[in-house]
Design a protein around this motif. Structure first.
Motif, mmCIF file in Angstrom:
data_model
loop_
_atom_site.group_PDB
_atom_site.id
_atom_site.type_symbol
_atom_site.label_atom_id
_atom_site.label_comp_id
_atom_site.label_asym_id
_atom_site.label_seq_id
_atom_site.Cartn_x
_atom_site.Cartn_y
_atom_site.Cartn_z
ATOM 1 N N HIS A 1 0.857 -1.186 0.000
ATOM 2 C CA HIS A 1 0.000 0.000 0.000
ATOM 3 C C HIS A 1 0.892 1.235 0.000
ATOM 4 O O HIS A 1 2.007 1.199 0.527
ATOM 5 C CB HIS A 1 -0.898 -0.006 1.241
ATOM 6 N N ASP A 2 0.408 2.319 -0.597
ATOM 7 C CA ASP A 2 1.196 3.550 -0.681
ATOM 8 C C ASP A 2 0.871 4.522 0.447
ATOM 9 O O ASP A 2 -0.182 4.435 1.086
ATOM 10 C CB ASP A 2 0.939 4.246 -2.023
ATOM 11 N N ASN A 3 1.812 5.471 0.654
ATOM 12 C CA ASN A 3 1.643 6.575 1.604
ATOM 13 C C ASN A 3 1.422 6.067 3.027
ATOM 14 O O ASN A 3 0.483 6.476 3.712
ATOM 15 C CB ASN A 3 0.491 7.485 1.164
ATOM 16 N N VAL A 4 2.319 5.197 3.462
ATOM 17 C CA VAL A 4 2.276 4.641 4.812
ATOM 18 C C VAL A 4 3.645 4.839 5.458
ATOM 19 O O VAL A 4 4.660 4.451 4.886
ATOM 20 C CB VAL A 4 1.929 3.139 4.796
ATOM 21 N N GLU A 5 3.659 5.428 6.656
ATOM 22 C CA GLU A 5 4.912 5.615 7.396
ATOM 23 C C GLU A 5 4.732 5.183 8.845
ATOM 24 O O GLU A 5 3.690 5.380 9.439
ATOM 25 C CB GLU A 5 5.359 7.079 7.338
ATOM 26 N N CYS A 6 5.774 4.590 9.385
ATOM 27 C CA CYS A 6 5.810 4.140 10.781
ATOM 28 C C CYS A 6 4.608 3.264 11.129
ATOM 29 O O CYS A 6 3.808 3.592 12.014
ATOM 30 C CB CYS A 6 5.900 5.337 11.724
ATOM 31 N N PRO A 7 4.463 2.120 10.456
ATOM 32 C CA PRO A 7 3.308 1.260 10.706
ATOM 33 C C PRO A 7 3.357 0.602 12.082
ATOM 34 O O PRO A 7 4.425 0.409 12.665
ATOM 35 C CB PRO A 7 3.422 0.202 9.599
ATOM 36 N N SER A 8 2.182 0.252 12.584
ATOM 37 C CA SER A 8 2.056 -0.445 13.860
ATOM 38 C C SER A 8 0.918 -1.449 13.742
ATOM 39 O O SER A 8 -0.232 -1.077 13.492
ATOM 40 C CB SER A 8 1.765 0.554 14.985
ATOM 41 N N LEU A 9 1.249 -2.729 13.897
ATOM 42 C CA LEU A 9 0.278 -3.803 13.695
ATOM 43 C C LEU A 9 -0.586 -3.995 14.936
ATOM 44 O O LEU A 9 -0.078 -4.034 16.059
ATOM 45 C CB LEU A 9 1.015 -5.098 13.368
ATOM 46 N N SER A 10 -1.892 -4.149 14.717
ATOM 47 C CA SER A 10 -2.812 -4.373 15.832
ATOM 48 C C SER A 10 -2.560 -5.745 16.460
ATOM 49 O O SER A 10 -2.051 -6.659 15.799
ATOM 50 C CB SER A 10 -4.263 -4.284 15.339
ATOM 51 N N PRO A 11 -2.919 -5.923 17.741
ATOM 52 C CA PRO A 11 -2.688 -7.219 18.404
ATOM 53 C C PRO A 11 -3.343 -8.393 17.684
ATOM 54 O O PRO A 11 -2.801 -9.504 17.704
ATOM 55 C CB PRO A 11 -3.293 -7.010 19.794
ATOM 56 N N ASP A 12 -4.497 -8.167 17.032
ATOM 57 C CA ASP A 12 -5.155 -9.262 16.321
ATOM 58 C C ASP A 12 -4.610 -9.457 14.910
ATOM 59 O O ASP A 12 -5.060 -10.347 14.182
ATOM 60 C CB ASP A 12 -6.674 -9.063 16.293
ATOM 61 N N GLY A 13 -3.648 -8.635 14.502
ATOM 62 C CA GLY A 13 -2.979 -8.812 13.220
ATOM 63 C C GLY A 13 -3.771 -8.405 12.000
ATOM 64 O O GLY A 13 -3.367 -8.727 10.868
ATOM 65 N N THR A 14 -4.856 -7.664 12.178
ATOM 66 C CA THR A 14 -5.727 -7.348 11.034
ATOM 67 C C THR A 14 -5.599 -5.919 10.528
ATOM 68 O O THR A 14 -6.058 -5.623 9.424
ATOM 69 C CB THR A 14 -7.195 -7.585 11.399
ATOM 70 N N ARG A 15 -4.985 -5.031 11.317
ATOM 71 C CA ARG A 15 -4.947 -3.616 10.930
ATOM 72 C C ARG A 15 -3.571 -3.009 11.200
ATOM 73 O O ARG A 15 -2.834 -3.485 12.066
ATOM 74 C CB ARG A 15 -6.011 -2.824 11.704
ATOM 75 N N ILE A 16 -3.290 -1.960 10.452
ATOM 76 C CA ILE A 16 -2.054 -1.209 10.613
ATOM 77 C C ILE A 16 -2.413 0.236 10.940
ATOM 78 O O ILE A 16 -3.164 0.884 10.186
ATOM 79 C CB ILE A 16 -1.214 -1.228 9.318
#
Length: 341
Positions: free
Chosen positions: A241-256
């Motif tokens: 995906h474009d235009n994403v910086e400093c991602p953080s994954l949710s505990p359930d692994g479904t969202r950033i």
């Protein structure tokens, strides 16, 4: 002007500079002492043991404590149910910090006579050093995998801000079970938009782990940023995906959760906090309208925590991840949190 007058002027100038320097030092010492007294009287500060393992009283928030005084930059610990209450603080001092499953990573400044250097310290559950590594630049991001077996950190090695384009990063992944060090993720094979890709301007930063093999990060190249899925075994990065910086994954692994550049905002603070659904790739803007220059932390599957400027440097705030609600102050004078359960 005669030689005598020139010497007189030079002597006076040197004396004035010396006086100004002495005054500056005295003011700094006085300010430091005042800060120390204020910290000693601050009911939020209570020196004592801090653990990264299970503790009585339930989950805790551990973070870099930013309150001015003797214990500034030490690790602070407070109940997750009341993070604004009394905090216990303990060495070491850290610029960036994260922890999971009894493993901590502390990115630390080492103050020298002429300049500061930096190092990464791997901590056990009682904050004892297991290993340390010299860093090539200024610390900026740190994460530990859910198992505590992998650690990642990012430093600036050129430039000093993500806001512009004139910067260079180095991101390292360390396996704490074998002490194998992958010193620079830029050596990974990159697949961009479905095709193999290589460029000299590639930068990678902001790792967030799914497990002991898979992670997400930001890849920047050609003036664009991308969310990448990384494989620490096959040494690959694949854009998602474009235009994403400093991602953080949710505990359930479904969202950033991530910083997104929004057109029309200041060049110095161009980001807003968004959440990306990894199944549908749909984006949701949070209700936080201030500029975010941080790697957000998921307190649970519903709530994001992040840093914003405050009186002591930075404060921690929260906002719902689903685009509802409003930002709420979580803990003043705090930075780089981790939830310890």
């Amino acid at each position: 002007m005669t030689l005598r007058r020139r010497l007189t002027v030079l002597i006076i100038a040197v004396a004035l500079l010396a006086l100004a320097g002495s005054w500056t030092v005295l003011r700094a010492v006085q300010a430091s002492r005042l800060g120390h007294r204020a910290a000693a009287d601050d009911p939020r500060i209570e020196p004592g043991p801090v653990t990264l393992g299970p503790a009585a009283g339930g989950p805790r928030l551990v973070f870099r404590s930013m309150t001015w005084g003797d214990h500034r930059d030490e690790l602070g610990s407070a109940p997750l149910a009341d993070p604004a209450g009394t905090r216990t603080v303990a060495a070491p001092t850290c610029l960036r910090f994260h922890a999971a499953a009894g493993t901590g990573i502390c990115l630390q400044a080492v103050h020298g006579l002429l300049e500061d250097t930096y190092r990464a310290i791997v901590l056990d559950a009682d904050l004892h050093e297991r290993r340390h590594y010299d860093l090539a630049g200024i610390p900026t991001r740190a994460r530990v995998s859910p198992s505590g077996h992998l650690v990642a950190w990012t430093v600036f090695v050129g430039g000093d801000s993500y806001a512009g384009t004139d910067f260079s990063t180095r991101t390292t992944v360390l396996d704490t079970t074998t002490w194998t060090l992958q010193e620079d993720l830029e050596s990974y094979a990159v697949t961009l938009d479905g095709k193999p890709y290589r460029a000299v301007d590639t930068n990678v930063w902001g790792v967030t782990f799914a497990d002991d093999r898979h992670f997400y990060a930001t890849l920047a190249t050609g003036g664009r940023t991308h969310l990448v899925a990384g494989d620490a075994v096959d040494h690959t990065l694949t854009t998602l995906h474009d235009n994403v910086e400093c991602p953080s994954l949710s505990p359930d692994g479904t969202r950033i959760a991530y910083k997104k550049r929004v057109p029309g905002l200041s060049e110095d603070a161009p980001w807003r906090l968004y959440v990306l659904d990894l199944r549908s790739m749909a984006e949701t803007a949070t209700t936080e309208e201030r500029a975010i220059d941080d790697q957000a932390l998921w307190l649970d599957d519903r709530t994001l925590a992040y840093a914003l400027p405050g009186d002591d440097g930075t404060d921690l705030w929260t906002v719902p991840a689903d685009g509802t609600g409003a930002p709420v102050l979580l803990a003043a004078a705090a930075l780089a949190p981790a939830v310890v359960r």
